[in-house]
Design a protein around this motif. Structure first.
Motif, PDB file in Angstrom:
ATOM      1  N   ASP A  50       0.841  -1.193   0.000  1.00 35.45           N
ATOM      2  CA  ASP A  50       0.000   0.000   0.000  1.00 35.45           C
ATOM      3  C   ASP A  50       0.886   1.257   0.000  1.00 35.45           C
ATOM      4  O   ASP A  50       2.073   1.189   0.305  1.00 35.45           O
ATOM      5  CB  ASP A  50      -0.887   0.017   1.252  1.00 35.45           C
ATOM      6  CG  ASP A  50      -1.815  -1.185   1.338  1.00 35.45           C
ATOM      7  OD1 ASP A  50      -2.028  -1.862   0.311  1.00 35.45           O
ATOM      8  OD2 ASP A  50      -2.322  -1.448   2.447  1.00 35.45           O
ATOM      9  N   THR A  56      -0.853   2.658  -6.415  1.00 32.34           N
ATOM     10  CA  THR A  56      -1.919   3.647  -6.282  1.00 32.34           C
ATOM     11  C   THR A  56      -2.534   3.953  -7.637  1.00 32.34           C
ATOM     12  O   THR A  56      -3.762   4.014  -7.777  1.00 32.34           O
ATOM     13  CB  THR A  56      -1.385   4.927  -5.629  1.00 32.34           C
ATOM     14  OG1 THR A  56      -0.881   4.603  -4.323  1.00 32.34           O
ATOM     15  CG2 THR A  56      -2.481   5.974  -5.498  1.00 32.34           C
ATOM     16  N   THR A  57      -1.694   4.122  -8.677  1.00 26.17           N
ATOM     17  CA  THR A  57      -2.248   4.395 -10.008  1.00 26.17           C
ATOM     18  C   THR A  57      -3.060   3.213 -10.524  1.00 26.17           C
ATOM     19  O   THR A  57      -4.093   3.395 -11.172  1.00 26.17           O
ATOM     20  CB  THR A  57      -1.133   4.733 -11.017  1.00 26.17           C
ATOM     21  OG1 THR A  57      -0.252   3.611 -11.180  1.00 26.17           O
ATOM     22  CG2 THR A  57      -0.343   5.950 -10.570  1.00 26.17           C
ATOM     23  N   PHE A  59      -4.797   1.001  -8.707  1.00 24.69           N
ATOM     24  CA  PHE A  59      -6.066   0.885  -8.001  1.00 24.69           C
ATOM     25  C   PHE A  59      -7.030   2.001  -8.396  1.00 24.69           C
ATOM     26  O   PHE A  59      -8.238   1.775  -8.481  1.00 24.69           O
ATOM     27  CB  PHE A  59      -5.821   0.855  -6.488  1.00 24.69           C
ATOM     28  CG  PHE A  59      -5.498  -0.523  -5.976  1.00 24.69           C
ATOM     29  CD1 PHE A  59      -6.385  -1.202  -5.165  1.00 24.69           C
ATOM     30  CD2 PHE A  59      -4.304  -1.146  -6.323  1.00 24.69           C
ATOM     31  CE1 PHE A  59      -6.098  -2.475  -4.694  1.00 24.69           C
ATOM     32  CE2 PHE A  59      -4.009  -2.419  -5.863  1.00 24.69           C
ATOM     33  CZ  PHE A  59      -4.902  -3.089  -5.051  1.00 24.69           C
ATOM     34  N   VAL A  60      -6.523   3.175  -8.647  1.00 21.86           N
ATOM     35  CA  VAL A  60      -7.384   4.250  -9.136  1.00 21.86           C
ATOM     36  C   VAL A  60      -7.958   3.869 -10.501  1.00 21.86           C
ATOM     37  O   VAL A  60      -9.166   4.021 -10.752  1.00 21.86           O
ATOM     38  CB  VAL A  60      -6.610   5.577  -9.218  1.00 21.86           C
ATOM     39  CG1 VAL A  60      -7.424   6.642  -9.937  1.00 21.86           C
ATOM     40  CG2 VAL A  60      -6.237   6.062  -7.818  1.00 21.86           C
ATOM     41  N   TRP A  90      -5.153   3.424   3.278  1.00 18.01           N
ATOM     42  CA  TRP A  90      -4.797   3.679   1.875  1.00 18.01           C
ATOM     43  C   TRP A  90      -6.047   3.992   1.051  1.00 18.01           C
ATOM     44  O   TRP A  90      -6.062   4.931   0.251  1.00 18.01           O
ATOM     45  CB  TRP A  90      -4.059   2.466   1.341  1.00 18.01           C
ATOM     46  CG  TRP A  90      -3.462   2.622  -0.028  1.00 18.01           C
ATOM     47  CD1 TRP A  90      -2.829   3.709  -0.538  1.00 18.01           C
ATOM     48  CD2 TRP A  90      -3.427   1.617  -1.039  1.00 18.01           C
ATOM     49  NE1 TRP A  90      -2.402   3.451  -1.816  1.00 18.01           N
ATOM     50  CE2 TRP A  90      -2.749   2.175  -2.143  1.00 18.01           C
ATOM     51  CE3 TRP A  90      -3.886   0.307  -1.116  1.00 18.01           C
ATOM     52  CZ2 TRP A  90      -2.521   1.455  -3.319  1.00 18.01           C
ATOM     53  CZ3 TRP A  90      -3.661  -0.411  -2.274  1.00 18.01           C
ATOM     54  CH2 TRP A  90      -2.991   0.156  -3.369  1.00 18.01           C
ATOM     55  N   LEU A  91      -7.105   3.205   1.259  1.00 18.98           N
ATOM     56  CA  LEU A  91      -8.346   3.432   0.506  1.00 18.98           C
ATOM     57  C   LEU A  91      -8.966   4.787   0.863  1.00 18.98           C
ATOM     58  O   LEU A  91      -9.551   5.461   0.002  1.00 18.98           O
ATOM     59  CB  LEU A  91      -9.342   2.304   0.770  1.00 18.98           C
ATOM     60  CG  LEU A  91      -8.920   0.905   0.314  1.00 18.98           C
ATOM     61  CD1 LEU A  91     -10.103  -0.060   0.379  1.00 18.98           C
ATOM     62  CD2 LEU A  91      -8.335   0.922  -1.090  1.00 18.98           C
ATOM     63  N   ILE A  94      -6.968   7.316  -1.071  1.00 19.03           N
ATOM     64  CA  ILE A  94      -7.324   7.289  -2.493  1.00 19.03           C
ATOM     65  C   ILE A  94      -8.660   7.986  -2.725  1.00 19.03           C
ATOM     66  O   ILE A  94      -8.812   8.781  -3.661  1.00 19.03           O
ATOM     67  CB  ILE A  94      -7.357   5.833  -2.998  1.00 19.03           C
ATOM     68  CG1 ILE A  94      -5.927   5.279  -3.090  1.00 19.03           C
ATOM     69  CG2 ILE A  94      -8.054   5.744  -4.355  1.00 19.03           C
ATOM     70  CD1 ILE A  94      -5.856   3.814  -3.452  1.00 19.03           C
ATOM     71  N   ARG A  95      -9.628   7.705  -1.856  1.00 16.00           N
ATOM     72  CA  ARG A  95     -10.928   8.356  -2.018  1.00 16.00           C
ATOM     73  C   ARG A  95     -10.824   9.868  -1.896  1.00 16.00           C
ATOM     74  O   ARG A  95     -11.368  10.620  -2.712  1.00 16.00           O
ATOM     75  CB  ARG A  95     -11.931   7.830  -0.993  1.00 16.00           C
ATOM     76  CG  ARG A  95     -13.362   8.282  -1.284  1.00 16.00           C
ATOM     77  CD  ARG A  95     -14.215   8.276  -0.042  1.00 16.00           C
ATOM     78  NE  ARG A  95     -13.759   9.285   0.930  1.00 16.00           N
ATOM     79  CZ  ARG A  95     -14.385   9.515   2.087  1.00 16.00           C
ATOM     80  NH1 ARG A  95     -15.450   8.809   2.419  1.00 16.00           N
ATOM     81  NH2 ARG A  95     -13.912  10.424   2.917  1.00 16.00           N
ATOM     82  N   ARG A  97      -8.161  11.804  -2.217  1.00 17.58           N
ATOM     83  CA  ARG A  97      -7.279  12.446  -3.196  1.00 17.58           C
ATOM     84  C   ARG A  97      -7.797  12.317  -4.620  1.00 17.58           C
ATOM     85  O   ARG A  97      -7.709  13.265  -5.423  1.00 17.58           O
ATOM     86  CB  ARG A  97      -5.873  11.818  -3.100  1.00 17.58           C
ATOM     87  CG  ARG A  97      -4.891  12.263  -4.170  1.00 17.58           C
ATOM     88  CD  ARG A  97      -4.591  13.749  -4.083  1.00 17.58           C
ATOM     89  NE  ARG A  97      -3.615  14.135  -5.092  1.00 17.58           N
ATOM     90  CZ  ARG A  97      -3.901  14.384  -6.372  1.00 17.58           C
ATOM     91  NH1 ARG A  97      -5.158  14.279  -6.806  1.00 17.58           N
ATOM     92  NH2 ARG A  97      -2.948  14.729  -7.215  1.00 17.58           N
ATOM     93  N   PHE A  98      -8.390  11.165  -4.975  1.00 14.24           N
ATOM     94  CA  PHE A  98      -8.767  10.905  -6.369  1.00 14.24           C
ATOM     95  C   PHE A  98     -10.272  10.812  -6.587  1.00 14.24           C
ATOM     96  O   PHE A  98     -10.718  10.609  -7.727  1.00 14.24           O
ATOM     97  CB  PHE A  98      -8.090   9.620  -6.866  1.00 14.24           C
ATOM     98  CG  PHE A  98      -6.592   9.698  -6.862  1.00 14.24           C
ATOM     99  CD1 PHE A  98      -5.908  10.324  -7.890  1.00 14.24           C
ATOM    100  CD2 PHE A  98      -5.854   9.155  -5.814  1.00 14.24           C
ATOM    101  CE1 PHE A  98      -4.525  10.403  -7.886  1.00 14.24           C
ATOM    102  CE2 PHE A  98      -4.474   9.224  -5.792  1.00 14.24           C
ATOM    103  CZ  PHE A  98      -3.800   9.852  -6.829  1.00 14.24           C
ATOM    104  N   GLU A 101     -13.953   5.413  -4.959  1.00 16.58           N
ATOM    105  CA  GLU A 101     -14.032   4.455  -3.860  1.00 16.58           C
ATOM    106  C   GLU A 101     -13.748   3.055  -4.386  1.00 16.58           C
ATOM    107  O   GLU A 101     -14.349   2.625  -5.384  1.00 16.58           O
ATOM    108  CB  GLU A 101     -15.417   4.497  -3.209  1.00 16.58           C
ATOM    109  CG  GLU A 101     -15.699   5.785  -2.466  1.00 16.58           C
ATOM    110  CD  GLU A 101     -16.998   5.721  -1.678  1.00 16.58           C
ATOM    111  OE1 GLU A 101     -17.688   4.671  -1.728  1.00 16.58           O
ATOM    112  OE2 GLU A 101     -17.312   6.723  -1.001  1.00 16.58           O
TER     113      GLU A 101
END
Length: 218
Positions: A50, A56-57, A59-60, A90-91, A94-95, A97-98, A101
């Motif tokens: 994570d 990260t890219t 998973f987005v 981490w999730l 991501i939510r 920042r990007f 979900e």
């Protein structure tokens, strides 16, 4: 998590055609058991850790195309050595920042027992730095395709979808998928095994290189 005694001393890798080893573990959506995903396709994929840039890219991108996998009746399941609470943090990042979900399960594997059973890491490895494997598992639980990327190279989500489309199409049509095939393009008919048909073919390649119907999702 419980992998069972039968995986003690498991081989370093699985092969296409093997039954995916079952496991039960904690995940971001609660306890998951691999065999509960039978009767539909499943893509099980691992990531090194994570809070890493490439992961990260990935998973987005997967979150943004999750509906494309769902339309193909395919579930997604991720796996890493990080703890459940690291996954949660981490999730959340991501939510925030990007603005996406991630709702597919991310499994924790802190002792590497699942990774070792799948051959993602060697039992002698002390970390998961080499882990970025993907397993395409059919509704009967059989591994139909595998890919492996280095830790510093992200997966191609379009290629994951193309692979899934191809596997589903060749099953539906009993056909073959040629190079660079994409959904809607012609498939190939398996070559004949009859010598008379070989001699009767209209040209030198017609007996083994023939177009079939166009692959369509059921």
């Amino acid at each position: 998590m419980d992998m069972g005694e039968k995986y003690e001393g498991a081989p370093r890798g699985l092969r296409i055609g093997d039954t995916a080893p079952d496991f039960e573990a904690r995940s971001t959506i609660g306890p998951v058991k691999l065999t509960n995903f039978r009767k539909r396709w499943l893509i099980l994929f691992s990531h090194p850790a994570d809070f890493t840039p490439v992961c990260t890219t990935e998973f987005v991108a997967l979150a943004r195309q999750a509906d494309d996998f769902e339309k193909r009746d395919c579930a997604l399941m991720a796996l890493s050595v990080d703890s459940l609470f690291s996954h949660f943090a981490w999730l959340r990042m991501i939510r925030d920042r990007f603005d996406v979900e991630i709702r597919f399960p991310i499994v924790e594997d802190p002792t590497l027992v699942i990774g070792e059973a799948y051959g993602m890491v060697s039992p002698q490895d002390s970390d998961s730095a080499t882990v970025r494997s993907t397993y395409f598992i059919d509704p009967t639980g059989v591994i139909r395709a595998m890919t492996c990327y280095p830790a510093n190279m992200g997966r191609s989500i379009p290629e994951m979808l193309r692979m899934l489309d191809g596997l589903q199409a060749i099953d539906a049509e009993n056909a073959l998928a040629p190079a660079n095939w994409t959904l809607g393009e012609p498939l190939l008919t398996p070559p004949t095994q009859n010598l008379d048909e070989v001699f009767a073919a209209k040209d030198q390649t017609a007996w083994f290189l023939r177009e079939a119907s166009r692959g369509k999702r059921k």
